[in-house]
Write an enzyme that holds these catalytic residues in place. Sequence first.
Site, PDB file in Angstrom:
ATOM      1  N   GLY A  10       0.889  -1.150   0.086  1.00 23.18           N
ATOM      2  CA  GLY A  10      -0.140  -0.029  -0.092  1.00 23.18           C
ATOM      3  C   GLY A  10       0.764   1.258  -0.004  1.00 23.18           C
ATOM      4  O   GLY A  10       2.129   1.138   0.182  1.00 23.18           O
ATOM      5  N   ALA A  60      -6.253  -2.121   4.411  1.00 23.24           N
ATOM      6  CA  ALA A  60      -7.724  -1.777   4.260  1.00 23.24           C
ATOM      7  C   ALA A  60      -8.267  -2.170   2.851  1.00 23.24           C
ATOM      8  O   ALA A  60      -7.461  -2.481   1.880  1.00 23.24           O
ATOM      9  CB  ALA A  60      -7.828  -0.418   4.570  1.00 23.24           C
ATOM     10  N   THR A  62     -10.019  -0.718   0.127  1.00 26.90           N
ATOM     11  CA  THR A  62     -10.158   0.905  -0.258  1.00 26.90           C
ATOM     12  C   THR A  62     -10.769   0.896  -1.296  1.00 26.90           C
ATOM     13  O   THR A  62     -10.809   1.997  -1.949  1.00 26.90           O
ATOM     14  CB  THR A  62      -8.553   1.238  -0.450  1.00 26.90           C
ATOM     15  OG1 THR A  62      -7.619   0.672  -1.238  1.00 26.90           O
ATOM     16  CG2 THR A  62      -7.831   1.424   1.022  1.00 26.90           C
ATOM     17  N   THR A 101     -10.358   7.369   7.857  1.00 28.20           N
ATOM     18  CA  THR A 101     -10.446   8.224   6.642  1.00 28.20           C
ATOM     19  C   THR A 101     -11.565   9.269   6.937  1.00 28.20           C
ATOM     20  O   THR A 101     -12.359   9.190   8.004  1.00 28.20           O
ATOM     21  CB  THR A 101     -10.970   7.152   5.617  1.00 28.20           C
ATOM     22  OG1 THR A 101     -11.656   8.064   4.418  1.00 28.20           O
ATOM     23  CG2 THR A 101     -12.215   6.528   6.077  1.00 28.20           C
ATOM     24  N   TYR A 125     -18.042   1.772   2.297  1.00 27.68           N
ATOM     25  CA  TYR A 125     -16.555   1.898   2.529  1.00 27.68           C
ATOM     26  C   TYR A 125     -16.602   2.965   3.897  1.00 27.68           C
ATOM     27  O   TYR A 125     -15.861   2.344   5.032  1.00 27.68           O
ATOM     28  CB  TYR A 125     -15.789   2.631   1.583  1.00 27.68           C
ATOM     29  CG  TYR A 125     -14.389   3.088   2.061  1.00 27.68           C
ATOM     30  CD1 TYR A 125     -13.386   2.404   2.218  1.00 27.68           C
ATOM     31  CD2 TYR A 125     -13.852   4.432   2.134  1.00 27.68           C
ATOM     32  CE1 TYR A 125     -12.133   2.466   2.716  1.00 27.68           C
ATOM     33  CE2 TYR A 125     -12.763   4.880   2.385  1.00 27.68           C
ATOM     34  CZ  TYR A 125     -11.646   3.801   2.857  1.00 27.68           C
ATOM     35  OH  TYR A 125     -10.566   4.281   3.249  1.00 27.68           O
ATOM     36  N   LYS A 129     -14.915   1.472   7.843  1.00 21.87           N
ATOM     37  CA  LYS A 129     -13.942   2.338   8.433  1.00 21.87           C
ATOM     38  C   LYS A 129     -14.205   2.767   9.665  1.00 21.87           C
ATOM     39  O   LYS A 129     -13.320   2.611  10.673  1.00 21.87           O
ATOM     40  CB  LYS A 129     -13.453   3.452   7.529  1.00 21.87           C
ATOM     41  CG  LYS A 129     -12.555   2.775   6.570  1.00 21.87           C
ATOM     42  CD  LYS A 129     -11.360   2.010   6.667  1.00 21.87           C
ATOM     43  CE  LYS A 129     -10.121   2.658   7.089  1.00 21.87           C
ATOM     44  NZ  LYS A 129      -9.023   2.120   7.349  1.00 21.87           N
ATOM     45  N   TRP A 150      -7.573  11.989   0.812  1.00 22.52           N
ATOM     46  CA  TRP A 150      -7.002  12.322  -0.310  1.00 22.52           C
ATOM     47  C   TRP A 150      -5.514  11.749  -0.593  1.00 22.52           C
ATOM     48  O   TRP A 150      -4.712  12.872  -0.861  1.00 22.52           O
ATOM     49  CB  TRP A 150      -7.178  13.742  -0.613  1.00 22.52           C
ATOM     50  CG  TRP A 150      -8.620  13.990  -0.873  1.00 22.52           C
ATOM     51  CD1 TRP A 150      -9.828  13.465  -0.483  1.00 22.52           C
ATOM     52  CD2 TRP A 150      -9.274  15.244  -1.671  1.00 22.52           C
ATOM     53  NE1 TRP A 150     -10.927  14.134  -0.724  1.00 22.52           N
ATOM     54  CE2 TRP A 150     -10.638  15.257  -1.497  1.00 22.52           C
ATOM     55  CE3 TRP A 150      -8.583  16.042  -2.385  1.00 22.52           C
ATOM     56  CZ2 TRP A 150     -11.459  16.248  -2.124  1.00 22.52           C
ATOM     57  CZ3 TRP A 150      -9.362  17.264  -3.073  1.00 22.52           C
ATOM     58  CH2 TRP A 150     -10.946  17.217  -2.968  1.00 22.52           C
TER      59      TRP A 150
END
Length: 302
Positions: A10, A60, A62, A101, A125, A129, A150
């Site tokens: 990642g 995660a 994502t 997030t 999502y 989270k 972002w």
Amino acid sequence: MRIAVTGRDGQVATALAEYGAAHGVEVVRVGRPALDLAAPESVRAALAAVRPDVVVNAAAFTAVDLAESQAQAAFAINAAGAGAVAEAARALEAPVIQLSTDYVFDGEKPAPYHEDDATGPVSVYGASKLAGERAVAAATEDHVILRTAWVYAASGKNFVRTMLRLAQERDAVRVVADQRGCPSYAPDIAAAVIAVARNLAAHPRDAALRGVFHLTGQGEATWAQLAEEVFAQARAAGGKGAAVIPITTAEYPTPARRPRNSRLDGAKLARVHGVVLPEWRQSLARCVARIYDTERQGEPGA
């Protein structure tokens, strides 16, 4: 200090390994098949083998749009998996840092979000989270939850690299201009995570250092403004840019809703941990320059 980070490839895990190697911190990336967040029973043994001082959960599910049709998988990894990592960290008597997030918020607040603002995810999502945040907090008091937004890097799949690719294919790009956030460079996030990890390890009983914090680049932009700056930096590096055509979210429908406001206020992190990320344009310039430098080095005769 030895840090175990979940997720091998990642953006943040990669940046953590690079930053750690350059700053005297041993970062051990642990991922599949040894550690699979979709199989919580694999987590404790994999982390125990590392014997970490601090655990960072950067892995995660994502794929925001895919999560809408694969909710079970998203919750298995982002919620149950995160909880398993925190439980393993508690068993190892190590603090855990959970990356979260801006998608835990609905995006309707007109100002940047603070840590104690009410959550209200509008996507699977985001809900997964948020469930992960709660699972981590329930598993151990020795935790830090870092919400970021972002995220981009010089490698991997992200908005910046997508814009650079599109500029090679077309002269104009349509980009959403009614969503606003704080672009965050993965190496900056990595430096901040390691600073927080050092604080946690140095002060094992300081409750003020634990809890929820917001971690993003300084300043703000819309996606269209970010794209414009990407192209400006590309031209400055001798590459190709494109014209940006601003559009609305309604003109670019996606399976998952995105928050209109993704801005996160980082004052608490600065006050408590002494961590402030650079202004996003500065970091973007570093990222784009690195991308072009890497490409040039890969050219024949370079």
